[in-house]
Design an enzyme around this catalytic site. Structure first.
Site, PDB file in Angstrom:
ATOM      1  N   SER A  21      33.690  61.865  17.215  1.00 52.79           N
ATOM      2  CA  SER A  21      33.212  62.941  18.081  1.00 52.79           C
ATOM      3  C   SER A  21      31.922  63.510  17.525  1.00 52.79           C
ATOM      4  CB  SER A  21      34.240  64.052  18.186  1.00 52.79           C
ATOM      5  OG  SER A  21      35.115  63.757  19.208  1.00 52.79           O
ATOM      6  N   HIS A  36      33.553  70.605  21.210  1.00 48.65           N
ATOM      7  CA  HIS A  36      34.909  70.690  20.653  1.00 48.65           C
ATOM      8  C   HIS A  36      34.907  70.572  19.128  1.00 48.65           C
ATOM      9  CE1 HIS A  36      35.249  66.169  20.987  1.00 48.65           C
ATOM     10  NE2 HIS A  36      36.018  66.322  19.937  1.00 48.65           N
ATOM     11  N   ASP A  55      29.837  68.335  26.527  1.00 46.20           N
ATOM     12  CA  ASP A  55      30.516  68.549  25.249  1.00 46.20           C
ATOM     13  C   ASP A  55      29.542  68.527  24.066  1.00 46.20           C
ATOM     14  OD1 ASP A  55      32.384  68.802  23.260  1.00 46.20           O
ATOM     15  OD2 ASP A  55      33.718  67.231  24.006  1.00 46.20           O
TER      16      ASP A  55
HETATM   17  N1  ARG Z   1      39.700  63.616  23.398  1.00 43.65           N
HETATM   18  C1  ARG Z   1      38.561  64.027  22.659  1.00 43.65           C
HETATM   19  C2  ARG Z   1      38.844  63.960  21.157  1.00 43.65           C
HETATM   20  O1  ARG Z   1      39.777  63.347  20.736  1.00 43.65           O
HETATM   21  C3  ARG Z   1      38.108  65.386  23.070  1.00 43.65           C
HETATM   22  C4  ARG Z   1      38.975  66.517  22.655  1.00 43.65           C
HETATM   23  C5  ARG Z   1      38.469  67.882  23.026  1.00 43.65           C
HETATM   24  N2  ARG Z   1      38.606  68.173  24.412  1.00 43.65           N
HETATM   25  C6  ARG Z   1      39.731  68.682  24.971  1.00 43.65           C
HETATM   26  N3  ARG Z   1      39.745  68.869  26.274  1.00 43.65           N
HETATM   27  N4  ARG Z   1      40.783  69.000  24.272  1.00 43.65           N
HETATM   28  O2  ARG Z   1      38.565  64.779  20.335  1.00 43.65           O
HETATM   29  N1  GLU Z   2      37.335  63.182  20.746  1.00 41.78           N
HETATM   30  C1  GLU Z   2      37.466  62.358  19.594  1.00 41.78           C
HETATM   31  C2  GLU Z   2      37.067  63.057  18.314  1.00 41.78           C
HETATM   32  O1  GLU Z   2      37.244  64.232  18.151  1.00 41.78           O
HETATM   33  C3  GLU Z   2      36.656  61.151  19.830  1.00 41.78           C
HETATM   34  C4  GLU Z   2      37.297  60.393  20.868  1.00 41.78           C
HETATM   35  C5  GLU Z   2      38.095  59.287  20.314  1.00 41.78           C
HETATM   36  O2  GLU Z   2      39.172  59.490  19.737  1.00 41.78           O
HETATM   37  O3  GLU Z   2      37.594  58.184  20.506  1.00 41.78           O
HETATM   38  O4  GLU Z   2      36.651  62.463  17.356  1.00 41.78           O
END
Ligand code: ARG
Ligand code: GLU
Length: 713
Positions: free
Chosen positions: A648, A86, A222
């Site tokens: 991330s 991502h 990921d």
């Molecule tokens: N929650 C994670 C972050 O904050 C992953 C985001 C990407 N994945 C998604 N399914 N949108 O970045």
């Molecule tokens: N998915 C998040 C990012 O893009 C990391 C997950 C979080 O927020 O802890 O940095």
């Protein structure tokens, strides 16, 4: 009875001890002073110098800021870099089209010639940190007004930075910690030629999509692979075919020895922002007003996008990245509300504030009345903050409005009859912007979002911040009004705008100021700039000053506790252990998932769970190689490292500093950890490095990449 009390006391003691250990995002420079003892007690085998040092190559030299908001790490002597899928998404998408659909099919460069350049993408190394509190505050006196104080600080920061950037190509930045109670200098080196090496298909890299996002159990691969290039002298350079793979000072060995519950783990990366020390007023605002408002607005955007994306592949590709971006925070906000409720965060903060008041009154006079001041400012802020949220999430969320706003600078240049050279430069910028914009733009989606969001601005924002639409031909029907705007705008018409946007058409370009969408933007922007922003900024300024004092007081009041500074997108170390959790009555989160779970979720009917055939074949044949554990392959794991957005792609390391996974998410139940970390529920989610290697090796057949890495078996 006695026994029960005893057990209670023991548990209390144990949980207190552990709870304070897992929480926190620590400054690499201060690990020696504050953390190393605790870390080693928890199993860490290296020294503080192995993490951060300016005398020897160390772990910090293997970690980069990837792009603008992620972390990445070096895994070979030839500049090979891992980050999340991502995080690489934008780059992968930029290279994708219907013919080469890398989002769907994945992409693998089988030799260095096939690696794809990404203009604008950077990898930033931290070269050193220095505490500069005294230098930053030099000449600051108690007699100064807040303005004078800030002016002095700004001057000092500038000269510290200039000094650090003298005669070199580094970027220096002085950052405030603990709301301006401490300052640190960060010196960075930015590499500008970062090429895409590989990415699994989205059906692996984004497996579970937004359905599983922020949740456990998780089965997402990921990750994506890039390579940093440098000039002949290993120095940063713009993209050139002559550039060669960068030789890092340090790269991470990779351990496939396996992980067990209770193992020490550490995350090194760039957490973006946390709000650990905010008052109960702020928590109330987030939980009861701001998050719910923003969620409602994004519900609408997502509904519209999803409806169009579902049945149309072209639209799906165009909107994939935007949709993921919109839905990610939307879901986090929802989780935060639940977590803050469950933890009684408001009450907890009020309890702390009660103690603070008592402490202040017991002879710490400078803090008396501080919390009352907070409440006053916060209640004054509310209507401005509401307007701000709606301006951003309802008005500037409309793509065409945002796009039109980017022409403001050009129009100013034209109006002020700026140098032809500057105008030309701006036109070139806009031409690039325009190409990117139209590549992924579907007017009917945007138009529908537009007329659904606009009325909400008018029903929820104070009347004084509502531009008068009547001046703009508004007939009382939002849908018709938006149609009118589109009919009278050039911004939805690519060929027409393309033809106009050249230096020979300066006179006609000036007319853009009469464009209906541009005018719409200006009406809102004028209200924002004149009535919302100045007052909001000055009130926020006051809260910041209050926080500086509150933070100082909190540190004095709790002398025996080491309070970590809120995250601010500078490099931090979090540590804890591999660990599952008990999210709800009767449910246990095991600390790892496996490929079996990917197959369990498989459902070709559901886009988020459509496992690629090739992965199924490998699974059938059990061709897992050395990544196999108990007849399957580990996929993701949980740990207690305190992380947030920006982390991330961060390396998750074992006690010896070997890479064991890439951080990519947190679990739903612990998501409020930006404000309050819950040792019971807050977990970071990582993709197991064995799944990453298995996919590179067995799925993609990119064994040449595996050969570059240092694998510890
Ligand atoms: N929650 C994670 C972050 O904050 C992953 C985001 C990407 N994945 C998604 N399914 N949108 O970045
Ligand atoms: N998915 C998040 C990012 O893009 C990391 C997950 C979080 O927020 O802890 O940095």
């Amino acid at each position: 009875m006695k026994k029960i009390v005893l057990i209670f006391l023991v548990t209390l003691f144990v949980s207190l001890k552990f709870s304070s250990a897992d929480e926190g995002m620590w400054i690499p420079l201060l690990i020696e002073k504050y953390n190393i003892e605790d870390m080693q007690k928890k199993g860490f085998k290296l020294s503080a110098e192995d993490i951060y040092s300016i005398n020897q190559d160390c772990l910090k030299d293997a970690v980069v800021i990837f792009g603008r908001g992620c972390t990445g790490e070096l895994v070979s002597g030839q500049g090979l870099l891992l980050t999340n899928h991502h995080c690489g998404y934008g780059a992968i998408q930029q290279h994708s089209s219907i013919e080469h659909d890398y989002l769907t099919d994945g992409f693998w460069a089988m030799s260095k010639d096939e690696e794809l350049p990404n203009p604008g993408l950077t990898a930033t190394f931290l070269r050193r940190i220095e505490e500069v509190t005294d230098k930053t505050l030099a000449g600051v006196t108690d007699e100064m007004s807040e303005e004078e104080r800030n002016e002095k600080i700004r001057e000092n920061m500038k000269s510290i930075q200039d000094e650090a950037e003298k005669d070199n190509h580094y970027n220096a930045s002085v950052r405030s910690f603990y709301y301006g109670n401490q300052y640190f200098l960060f010196v960075y080196e930015v590499y500008k030629d970062v090429r895409l090496v590989g990415a699994p298909p989205s059906a692996i890299g984004k497996f579970g999509g937004d359905t599983d996002n922020w949740m456990w159990p998780r089965h997402t691969g990921d990750f994506s692979v890039f390579r940093i290039y440098a000039d002949k002298n290993n120095q940063p350079a713009e993209y050139s075919p002559e550039n060669i793979p960068y030789k890092p000072k340090k790269y991470l060995p990779i351990s496939i020895k396996g992980i067990n519950e209770g193992d020490f783990t550490m995350v090194l990366g760039y957490p973006g922002g946390t709000y650990q020390y905010v008052t109960s007023d702020e928590i109330k605002w987030i939980k009861n007003i701001s998050n719910p408002n923003k969620i409602e607005l994004r519900d609408i955007r997502l509904d519209v996008m999803n409806r169009y994306m579902q049945n149309n592949d072209t639209i799906r590709i165009k909107y994939a990245s935007k949709n993921a971006g919109v839905s990610n925070s939307w879901k986090r906000w929802k989780g935060e509300i639940i977590g803050l409720e469950r933890l009684n965060a408001v009450e907890k903060k009020m309890e702390l504030e009660y103690q603070f008041r008592k402490w202040a009154e017991s002879g710490h006079n400078e803090y008396v009345g501080l919390l009352e001041n907070f409440s006053n400012v916060y209640s004054e802020l509310e209507k401005y903050d509401i307007a701000y949220d709606y301006y951003r999430e309802a008005i500037m969320a409309v793509e065409i409005v945002r796009f039109a706003s980017r022409f403001e600078h050009l129009l100013t240049l034209l109006k002020t009859e700026a140098d032809r050279e500057d105008i030309e430069k701006e036109i070139t910028n806009l031409q690039h912007l325009m190409d990117g914009f139209y590549k992924d733009y579907v007017p009917k989606i945007d138009q529908e979002i537009f007329y659904q969001l606009l009325p909400l601005y008018y029903s929820n924002v104070s009347v004084e911040f509502q531009p008068d639409l009547a001046q703009m031909n508004f007939s009382g029907n939002y849908k018709r009004f938006v149609e009118y705007l589109y009919q009278n705008s050039i911004f939805d018409d690519q060929p027409e705008l393309k033809e106009l946007l050249t230096i020979d058409k300066i006179d006609e370009l000036t007319n853009l100021k009469n464009d209906a969408v541009f005018q719409f933007y200006q009406h809102f922007n004028q209200v924002y700039e004149a009535k919302i922003k100045p007052k909001r900024d000055s009130l926020n300024y006051i809260t910041h000053t209050l926080y500086r004092s509150y933070m100082k007081g909190l540190m004095e009041m709790q002398k025996d506790k080491i309070l970590f500074p809120d995250a601010n997108f500078t490099m931090r170390v979090s540590y804890g252990d591999v660990k599952g959790s008990y999210p709800r009555d009767g449910i246990k989160y095991q600390y790892f998932t496996t490929l079996d779970g990917v197959m369990e979720k498989d459902n070709p009917e559901i886009y988020d769970y459509d496992v690629p055939d090739r992965l199924k074949e490998i699974y059938q044949k059990k061709d897992f190689g050395r990544y196999e554990v108990d007849g399957t392959v580990p996929v993701c794991f949980l740990a207690t490292n305190h992380t947030t957005g920006g982390n991330s792609g961060s390396p998750v390391l074992d006690a010896e500093g070997n890479l064991i996974g890439l951080n990519f998410d947190r679990v739903w139940e612990g998501i409020m950890s930006d404000m309050i970390f819950d040792p019971e529920q807050s977990r970071n989610i990582s993709v197991d490095i064995r799944y990453v290697l298995f996919l590179i090796d067995k799925y993609a057949g990119a064994t040449h990449l595996i050969d570059e890495m240092a694998i510890v078996e």
